[in-house]
Design a protein around this motif. Structure first.
Motif, short mmCIF file in Angstrom:
data_model
loop_
_atom_site.label_atom_id
_atom_site.label_comp_id
_atom_site.label_asym_id
_atom_site.label_seq_id
_atom_site.Cartn_x
_atom_site.Cartn_y
_atom_site.Cartn_z
N GLU A 94 0.81 -1.21 0.00
CA GLU A 94 0.00 0.00 0.00
C GLU A 94 0.85 1.26 0.00
N ARG A 95 2.06 1.19 0.57
CA ARG A 95 2.91 2.38 0.64
C ARG A 95 3.90 2.47 -0.51
N LEU A 96 3.80 1.57 -1.48
CA LEU A 96 4.67 1.64 -2.64
C LEU A 96 4.05 2.56 -3.69
N PRO A 97 4.80 3.53 -4.18
CA PRO A 97 4.26 4.43 -5.21
C PRO A 97 4.13 3.71 -6.55
N ASP A 98 3.41 4.31 -7.45
CA ASP A 98 3.28 3.78 -8.81
C ASP A 98 4.36 4.41 -9.69
N GLY A 99 4.48 3.89 -10.90
CA GLY A 99 5.41 4.46 -11.85
C GLY A 99 6.86 4.12 -11.54
N ASP A 100 7.77 4.90 -12.12
CA ASP A 100 9.19 4.63 -11.99
C ASP A 100 9.68 4.71 -10.54
N GLU A 101 9.03 5.54 -9.73
CA GLU A 101 9.46 5.71 -8.34
C GLU A 101 9.33 4.40 -7.55
N ARG A 102 8.46 3.52 -8.03
CA ARG A 102 8.27 2.22 -7.37
C ARG A 102 9.58 1.44 -7.34
N PHE A 103 10.36 1.53 -8.40
CA PHE A 103 11.63 0.82 -8.46
C PHE A 103 12.62 1.37 -7.44
N ASP A 104 12.65 2.71 -7.30
CA ASP A 104 13.55 3.32 -6.32
C ASP A 104 13.22 2.85 -4.90
N VAL A 105 11.94 2.87 -4.57
CA VAL A 105 11.53 2.49 -3.21
C VAL A 105 11.80 1.02 -2.95
N LEU A 106 11.50 0.17 -3.94
CA LEU A 106 11.68 -1.26 -3.73
C LEU A 106 13.15 -1.62 -3.57
N VAL A 107 14.03 -1.05 -4.39
CA VAL A 107 15.45 -1.33 -4.25
C VAL A 107 15.95 -0.86 -2.89
N ALA A 108 15.50 0.31 -2.45
CA ALA A 108 15.90 0.81 -1.13
C ALA A 108 15.43 -0.14 -0.03
N ARG A 109 14.24 -0.70 -0.18
CA ARG A 109 13.73 -1.64 0.82
C ARG A 109 14.58 -2.92 0.86
N ILE A 110 14.96 -3.40 -0.30
CA ILE A 110 15.79 -4.60 -0.35
C ILE A 110 17.14 -4.33 0.32
N MET A 111 17.70 -3.15 0.07
CA MET A 111 18.96 -2.78 0.72
C MET A 111 18.79 -2.75 2.23
N ASP A 112 17.66 -2.18 2.69
CA ASP A 112 17.39 -2.13 4.13
C ASP A 112 17.28 -3.54 4.72
N TYR A 113 16.67 -4.43 3.98
CA TYR A 113 16.50 -5.81 4.44
C TYR A 113 17.85 -6.45 4.72
N TYR A 114 18.83 -6.14 3.86
CA TYR A 114 20.15 -6.75 4.00
C TYR A 114 21.12 -5.92 4.84
N THR A 115 20.61 -4.90 5.54
CA THR A 115 21.45 -4.19 6.50
C THR A 115 20.79 -4.15 7.87
N SER A 116 19.79 -4.98 8.07
CA SER A 116 19.08 -5.03 9.34
C SER A 116 19.88 -5.78 10.39
N ASP A 117 19.47 -5.65 11.65
CA ASP A 117 20.09 -6.43 12.73
C ASP A 117 19.97 -7.92 12.47
N ALA A 118 18.84 -8.33 11.89
CA ALA A 118 18.64 -9.75 11.62
C ALA A 118 19.68 -10.26 10.63
N PHE A 119 20.01 -9.45 9.62
CA PHE A 119 21.02 -9.88 8.65
C PHE A 119 22.40 -9.91 9.30
N THR A 120 22.73 -8.90 10.11
CA THR A 120 24.02 -8.90 10.81
C THR A 120 24.13 -10.10 11.74
N ALA A 121 23.05 -10.40 12.45
CA ALA A 121 23.05 -11.57 13.33
C ALA A 121 23.25 -12.84 12.52
N ALA A 122 22.58 -12.91 11.37
CA ALA A 122 22.71 -14.10 10.52
C ALA A 122 24.14 -14.28 10.03
#
Length: 211
Positions: A94-122
């Motif tokens: 629901e919080r993902l924008p439409d259009g080209d900006e959707r790609f920017d937000v999604l890539v940023a989210r994936i980067m966040d996923y792989y810099t979380s405490d859970a990833f560091t712990a893993a």
């Protein structure tokens, strides 16, 4: 019952007394969160069940009531926290924008996923597993589950046609890139460079084939 008969007394409310199963669930969640925090901060060797128990003020015996072994605790914590992160960072469409900006937000989210405490712990657990075959055998399916979950969510949110080989490879490269940048962030704050790379890579992803 006549009009003169008194109504049956209602049970007295049990203010401040949560059901036992609720208290157990809350304690379990606190244990899992504390485990991830300790692993991310202290690493595999220094994170013991005693350390985790002390962080939330329970006895080691109480912790072992929920998790029989240290490995069970760590793997359950990783599974739970990665799933929670996946819900928070990837599945909130629901919080993902439409259009080209959707790609920017999604890539940023994936980067966040792989810099979380859970990833560091893993990372600490993955490193320990490299020298312990029994632990490695338990880690490999879990790692595959994490990677598959992020890949599938990226495909869904981008409406990507992964029957197209180039599209499939670009999405997989996105995850590989994010994982590598997550590794670079462990020792130093690499957020500025990561943001620039994320912006560039989002532009590359806009060329994927959509369904």
């Amino acid at each position: 019952m006549t009009a003169a008969d008194p109504a049956p007394a209602s049970p007295a409310p049990q203010h401040g007394h949560a059901p036992k199963q609720d208290r157990s669930r809350v304690t379990r969640e606190r244990i899992l969160e504390s485990t991830i925090e300790a692993l991310a901060e202290r690493g595999w060797q220094a994170t013991t069940t005693t350390v985790v128990a002390e962080r939330i003020g329970i006895s080691r015996g109480a912790l072992q009531h929920h998790f029989r072994t240290r490995e069970d605790l760590f793997l359950t914590a990783l599974d739970a926290m990665f799933e929670r992160n996946l819900q928070l960072t990837m599945r909130d469409e629901e919080r993902l924008p439409d259009g080209d900006e959707r790609f920017d937000v999604l890539v940023a989210r994936i980067m966040d996923y792989y810099t979380s405490d859970a990833f560091t712990a893993a990372l600490h657990v993955w490193t320990a597993a490299a020298g312990e075959p029994a632990l490695r055998d338990r880690i490999l399916p879990l790692e595959a589950k994490f990677a598959r979950g992020v890949f599938e969510q990226a495909v869904e949110l981008l409406d990507a046609d992964i029957s197209d080989e180039r599209t499939r490879r670009l999405i997989q490269l996105t995850l590989d890139l994010a994982r590598g940048l997550g590794l670079a962030d462990v020792l130093t704050d690499d957020s500025a460079r990561r943001a620039r790379i994320a912006k560039f890579w989002a532009g590359e992803l806009r060329s994927i084939k959509r369904r």
